[in-house]
Design an enzyme around this catalytic site. Structure first.
Site, PDB file in Angstrom:
ATOM      1  N   CYS A 173      10.547  58.510  37.655  1.00 52.99           N
ATOM      2  CA  CYS A 173      10.504  59.688  38.516  1.00 52.99           C
ATOM      3  C   CYS A 173      11.546  59.625  39.629  1.00 52.99           C
ATOM      4  O   CYS A 173      11.212  59.503  40.813  1.00 52.99           O
ATOM      5  CB  CYS A 173       9.103  59.849  39.093  1.00 52.99           C
ATOM      6  SG  CYS A 173       7.879  59.901  37.795  1.00 52.99           S
ATOM      7  N   PRO A 226      32.619  32.466  36.493  1.00 53.20           N
ATOM      8  CA  PRO A 226      32.539  33.740  35.771  1.00 53.20           C
ATOM      9  C   PRO A 226      31.110  34.088  35.358  1.00 53.20           C
ATOM     10  O   PRO A 226      30.342  33.216  34.951  1.00 53.20           O
ATOM     11  CB  PRO A 226      33.417  33.501  34.528  1.00 53.20           C
ATOM     12  CG  PRO A 226      33.395  32.033  34.320  1.00 53.20           C
ATOM     13  CD  PRO A 226      33.219  31.401  35.673  1.00 53.20           C
ATOM     14  N   GLY A 227      30.768  35.355  35.484  1.00 53.77           N
ATOM     15  CA  GLY A 227      29.447  35.812  35.065  1.00 53.77           C
ATOM     16  C   GLY A 227      29.582  36.929  34.048  1.00 53.77           C
ATOM     17  O   GLY A 227      29.432  36.739  32.842  1.00 53.77           O
ATOM     18  N   ARG A 248      22.465  49.620  36.514  1.00 50.50           N
ATOM     19  CA  ARG A 248      23.871  49.797  36.885  1.00 50.50           C
ATOM     20  C   ARG A 248      24.325  51.259  36.969  1.00 50.50           C
ATOM     21  O   ARG A 248      25.025  51.629  37.911  1.00 50.50           O
ATOM     22  CB  ARG A 248      24.792  49.004  35.952  1.00 50.50           C
ATOM     23  CG  ARG A 248      24.520  47.489  35.994  1.00 50.50           C
ATOM     24  CD  ARG A 248      25.555  46.685  35.221  1.00 50.50           C
ATOM     25  NE  ARG A 248      26.838  46.737  35.860  1.00 50.50           N
ATOM     26  CZ  ARG A 248      27.859  47.472  35.468  1.00 50.50           C
ATOM     27  NH1 ARG A 248      27.776  48.192  34.380  1.00 50.50           N
ATOM     28  NH2 ARG A 248      28.972  47.471  36.152  1.00 50.50           N
ATOM     29  N   GLY A 267      34.718  35.799  37.449  1.00 52.51           N
ATOM     30  CA  GLY A 267      35.671  36.005  36.361  1.00 52.51           C
ATOM     31  C   GLY A 267      36.331  37.365  36.411  1.00 52.51           C
ATOM     32  O   GLY A 267      36.207  38.102  37.399  1.00 52.51           O
TER      33      GLY A 267
HETATM   34  C1  PLP Z   1      28.412  37.526  41.373  1.00 52.71           C
HETATM   35  C2  PLP Z   1      29.210  36.328  41.683  1.00 52.71           C
HETATM   36  C3  PLP Z   1      29.982  35.711  40.695  1.00 52.71           C
HETATM   37  C4  PLP Z   1      30.141  36.275  39.309  1.00 52.71           C
HETATM   38  O1  PLP Z   1      31.008  37.356  39.306  1.00 52.71           O
HETATM   39  P1  PLP Z   1      31.451  38.066  37.929  1.00 52.71           P
HETATM   40  O2  PLP Z   1      32.273  39.200  38.342  1.00 52.71           O
HETATM   41  O3  PLP Z   1      30.184  38.475  37.259  1.00 52.71           O
HETATM   42  O4  PLP Z   1      32.211  37.060  37.133  1.00 52.71           O
HETATM   43  C5  PLP Z   1      30.634  34.538  41.030  1.00 52.71           C
HETATM   44  N1  PLP Z   1      30.540  33.996  42.268  1.00 52.71           N
HETATM   45  C6  PLP Z   1      29.805  34.569  43.241  1.00 52.71           C
HETATM   46  C7  PLP Z   1      29.729  33.932  44.569  1.00 52.71           C
HETATM   47  C8  PLP Z   1      29.121  35.749  42.985  1.00 52.71           C
HETATM   48  O5  PLP Z   1      28.416  36.327  43.962  1.00 52.71           O
END
Ligand code: PLP
Length: 419
Positions: free
Chosen positions: A343, A274-275, A312, A239
């Site tokens: 540490c 999308p993640g 992150r 996404g």
């Molecule tokens: C990590 C990943 C996603 C998700 O990406 P976002 O930027 O978090 O939306 C989708 N497809 C693949 C293959 C990924 O490695």
């Protein structure tokens, strides 16, 4: 962030005072708001409505079972990258027919799991993976649905560690060889060539590279059709970027319109993965200040969350806003580095932040819903944090108990049994 507000100088999220959450569930603690998850998902569904896409939530962003269950109920499919994630989505009640399996290193066992479950498709990233998948499917007397992850060689203009679409990345099949690899795939007896996919990187705040990638893929789709290889779906990958601080996320409708215009009249189902944008701003990490350490060169707020909870900042120098949970009217602000107890000098959550804090105060690390808890580790023998989901009714629910020290040691054996 939506659903995040001060009421009488106390920070609330999803209608709950974060002070009450900390008291009840302890810190460090991830807190998610169900309403924001729904808003983020429906934003995609509505923007792309004319294409009726298969939206496969990328589980690696946040794999908490309750979050997966929530997306499954909204109709989402899932993008997984391991057999573990497959087990997770099935446990959450996912429809296997809506699962795509990404990743460069699928083992034969993982392929068997995917075939057994009847997933929508394997996103294959190399010729050798095709060969292995063909063999595994053959042994099982099945045909494996495959899409090839094509590397369109476009620069996503994002952090190098989360950029994946350039020639020198380990991901995908080089654009120049993809046509030949499709022909090889089509000739393998236990594979069904059904789609094409790409994923050029994460946290993109400009959609131009995404559209460029789509154009390259469509050119390949046409060439393949002329050669008799007709694809059924096109998967545009992850996404769009989110706002961590002052980023301007792309206009989703503008992106959707650009995609729709290019897919018009084509018998290609749109798939997307999308993640971050579905969960990132649906979560905060709650932490308590253990010590203030004031020095000549630097001040530190040493908190009870660390890089093992939220990696992150250490891994990508990523910026997360950090805000006090209770605002003090009369405490003078000072410049501090917000650091954890681990540490490592790279153990920080934020540097040079201006905060009015004292020992014992609670802080909220914002936009921590994506790539937060999923990247957590037990470094320094630190149990992983609790996770709480605030429902649409405003009620908090523990969706992952704080890890116990007992569970943490359970798989180890001392060399000498003591009596
Ligand atoms: C990590 C990943 C996603 C998700 O990406 P976002 O930027 O978090 O939306 C989708 N497809 C693949 C293959 C990924 O490695």
């Amino acid at each position: 962030m939506s659903q995040l507000d001060y009421h009488n100088d106390t920070l609330t999220f999803g209608g709950q005072a974060l002070t009450a959450i900390a008291e009840r569930f302890g810190t460090p603690c991830y807190v998610y708001a169900e309403r924001v998850l729904t808003e983020a998902y429906t934003a995609y569904r509505d923007a792309f409505a004319s294409l009726d896409p298969l939206i496969c939530y990328a589980v690696k962003a946040n794999g908490n079972l309750s979050i997966l269950q929530h997306f499954a109920r909204l109709g989402a499919g899932f993008d997984i990258v391991s057999g573990g994630e497959l087990a997770r989505v099935l446990a959450a009640g996912a429809d296997a027919a809506k699962v795509v399996f990404s990743g460069v290193g699928k083992t034969a066992d993982e392929m068997r799991m995917g075939l057994e479950a009847g997933i929508h498709c394997f996103n294959v990233e190399s010729v050798n993976e095709l060969v292995r998948l063909n063999q595994v499917a053959g042994e099982m007397g099945r045909r494996a649905p495959v899409s090839l992850r094509v590397n369109p060689d476009v620069d996503a203009q994002t952090h190098p560690y989360i950029s994946t679409g350039l020639k020198d990345n380990k991901f995908g099949i080089a654009f120049d060889t993809a046509f030949d690899v499709y022909r090889e795939a089509a000739a393998l007896p236990h594979l069904d060539v059904v789609g094409i996919d790409c994923h050029i990187g994460s946290q993109l705040t400009d959609v131009t590279p995404l559209i460029d990638a789509l154009d390259r893929l469509l050119a390949l789709v046409d060439r393949l059709a002329e050669a008799g290889i007709v694809l059924r779906h096109l998967d545009i990958g992850g996404g769009v970027g989110i706002r961590y601080t002052d980023e301007t996320p792309p206009d989703l409708q503008g992106y959707a319109d650009a995609v729709a215009q290019r897919l018009a009249g084509r018998p290609l189902r749109l798939v997307m993965e999308p993640g971050r944008s579905l969960v990132g701003n649906a979560g905060v990490l709650l932490t308590r200040v253990e010590y203030l350490k004031l020095g000549e060169a630097k001040n530190f707020a040493i908190v009870d969350a660390a890089m093992n909870d939220l990696l992150r900042p250490s891994l990508y120098a990523a910026y997360h806003q950090i805000v006090p949970v209770v605002r003090h009217a009369h405490l003078p602000p000072m410049k501090v580095d917000v650091v954890g107890p681990v540490c490592e000098s790279s153990d920080f959550l934020g540097k040079d932040r201006t905060l009015a804090v004292k020992e014992g105060d609670l802080l909220a690390v914002l936009s921590a819903g994506a790539y937060g808890s999923t990247m957590a580790s037990n470094y320094n023998t630190r149990p992983r944090a609790a996770e709480v989901l605030i429902g649409v009714d405003g009620q908090p629910r523990l969706v992952r108990a704080r890890e116990t020290l007992e569970a943490l040691l359970a798989n180890e054996r001392a060399l000498l049994e003591t009596h």
